[in-house]
Motif scaffolding. Structure first.
Motif, mmCIF file in Angstrom:
data_model
loop_
_atom_site.group_PDB
_atom_site.id
_atom_site.type_symbol
_atom_site.label_atom_id
_atom_site.label_comp_id
_atom_site.label_asym_id
_atom_site.label_seq_id
_atom_site.Cartn_x
_atom_site.Cartn_y
_atom_site.Cartn_z
ATOM 1 N N VAL A 80 0.839 -1.206 0.000
ATOM 2 C CA VAL A 80 0.000 0.000 0.000
ATOM 3 C C VAL A 80 0.872 1.254 0.000
ATOM 4 C CG1 VAL A 80 -1.645 1.338 1.386
ATOM 5 C CG2 VAL A 80 -2.026 -1.102 1.016
ATOM 6 N N VAL A 81 1.913 1.264 0.814
ATOM 7 C CA VAL A 81 2.823 2.410 0.856
ATOM 8 C C VAL A 81 3.466 2.613 -0.519
ATOM 9 C CG1 VAL A 81 5.016 3.240 1.810
ATOM 10 C CG2 VAL A 81 3.253 2.314 3.332
ATOM 11 N N PHE A 82 3.982 1.541 -1.104
ATOM 12 C CA PHE A 82 4.598 1.659 -2.426
ATOM 13 C C PHE A 82 3.588 2.146 -3.454
ATOM 14 C CE2 PHE A 82 5.563 0.215 -6.665
ATOM 15 C CZ PHE A 82 6.856 0.667 -6.832
ATOM 16 N N PHE A 83 2.411 1.557 -3.454
ATOM 17 C CA PHE A 83 1.384 1.889 -4.442
ATOM 18 C C PHE A 83 1.101 3.388 -4.454
ATOM 19 C CE2 PHE A 83 -2.971 2.439 -5.907
ATOM 20 C CZ PHE A 83 -2.995 1.669 -7.052
ATOM 21 N N PHE A 84 0.810 3.944 -3.289
ATOM 22 C CA PHE A 84 0.449 5.361 -3.241
ATOM 23 C C PHE A 84 1.640 6.283 -3.492
ATOM 24 C CE2 PHE A 84 -3.341 3.629 -1.175
ATOM 25 C CZ PHE A 84 -4.300 4.253 -1.951
ATOM 26 N N ALA A 85 2.804 5.937 -2.969
ATOM 27 C CA ALA A 85 3.983 6.767 -3.218
ATOM 28 C C ALA A 85 4.325 6.776 -4.704
ATOM 29 C CB ALA A 85 5.173 6.265 -2.398
ATOM 30 N N ALA A 86 4.224 5.625 -5.346
ATOM 31 C CA ALA A 86 4.570 5.538 -6.768
ATOM 32 C C ALA A 86 3.562 6.266 -7.651
ATOM 33 C CB ALA A 86 4.694 4.075 -7.195
ATOM 34 N N ILE A 87 2.272 6.108 -7.376
ATOM 35 C CA ILE A 87 1.306 6.776 -8.255
ATOM 36 C C ILE A 87 1.353 8.291 -8.071
ATOM 37 C CG2 ILE A 87 -0.217 4.796 -8.550
ATOM 38 C CD1 ILE A 87 -2.155 6.090 -6.584
ATOM 39 N N TYR A 88 1.610 8.746 -6.857
ATOM 40 C CA TYR A 88 1.726 10.192 -6.667
ATOM 41 C C TYR A 88 3.025 10.731 -7.261
ATOM 42 C CZ TYR A 88 -2.579 10.626 -4.101
ATOM 43 O OH TYR A 88 -3.904 10.643 -3.771
ATOM 44 N N TYR A 89 4.087 9.946 -7.216
ATOM 45 C CA TYR A 89 5.325 10.370 -7.889
ATOM 46 C C TYR A 89 5.069 10.494 -9.391
ATOM 47 C CZ TYR A 89 10.079 10.518 -9.642
ATOM 48 O OH TYR A 89 11.230 10.904 -10.284
ATOM 49 N N ALA A 90 4.399 9.495 -9.969
ATOM 50 C CA ALA A 90 4.102 9.527 -11.406
ATOM 51 C C ALA A 90 3.225 10.732 -11.745
ATOM 52 C CB ALA A 90 3.422 8.235 -11.836
ATOM 53 N N LYS A 91 2.275 11.031 -10.879
ATOM 54 C CA LYS A 91 1.380 12.167 -11.124
ATOM 55 C C LYS A 91 2.143 13.491 -11.071
ATOM 56 C CE LYS A 91 -2.588 14.609 -9.260
ATOM 57 N NZ LYS A 91 -3.637 14.659 -8.249
ATOM 58 N N PHE A 92 2.928 13.679 -10.037
ATOM 59 C CA PHE A 92 3.583 14.965 -9.830
ATOM 60 C C PHE A 92 4.860 15.143 -10.659
ATOM 61 C CE2 PHE A 92 1.286 14.718 -5.627
ATOM 62 C CZ PHE A 92 0.292 15.614 -6.011
ATOM 63 N N SER A 93 5.344 14.092 -11.285
ATOM 64 C CA SER A 93 6.523 14.232 -12.141
ATOM 65 C C SER A 93 6.141 14.426 -13.602
ATOM 66 C CB SER A 93 7.437 13.012 -11.997
ATOM 67 O OG SER A 93 6.792 11.848 -12.490
#
Length: 115
Positions: free
Chosen positions: A95-108
């Motif tokens: 869950v931690v990876f999932f949300f950190a990764a999708i928000y990184y993809a969004k904000f990058s």
């Protein structure tokens, strides 16, 4: 954004170590370890892209986590003792990876870059 990259990398590496330790030493299905340790191999596929901050990897790697999340839920529900606790750890890390990764993809993305 650097914090999201760090959280993603740390949670992915921790999940790899958890999978290996779980199936070899902590609570293997068979004494002495089991072949289920091979489940850690697909987690190595996105590792370099995550460490290098490649946006494309951050876009597809969360989908890989869904399989590990599902395994964690099933084993947390069906296993007992240490194995159930390890499954809870697997759920948390995915869950931690999932949300950190999708928000990184969004904000990058290009729409969030400063001109």
């Amino acid at each position: 954004m650097k914090i999201l990259q760090t959280v993603s990398a740390v949670s992915l590496i921790a999940l790899i170590f958890l999978c290996v330790a779980w199936e070899l030493w902590l609570a293997p299905l068979r004494p002495g370890g089991s072949g289920l340790v091979m489940k850690a191999l697909p987690l190595l596929l996105p590792l370099m892209g995550i460490l290098k901050g490649r946006r494309y990897t951050y876009q597809w790697a969360p989908m890989l986590m869904l399989a590990y999340f599902t395994e964690g839920v099933v084993r947390a529900w069906s296993d007992t003792g240490l194995s159930a606790w390890l499954a809870g750890g697997e759920i948390m890390l995915t869950v931690v990876f999932f949300f950190a990764a999708i928000y990184y993809a969004k904000f990058s993305g290009p729409s969030h870059q400063i001109p």
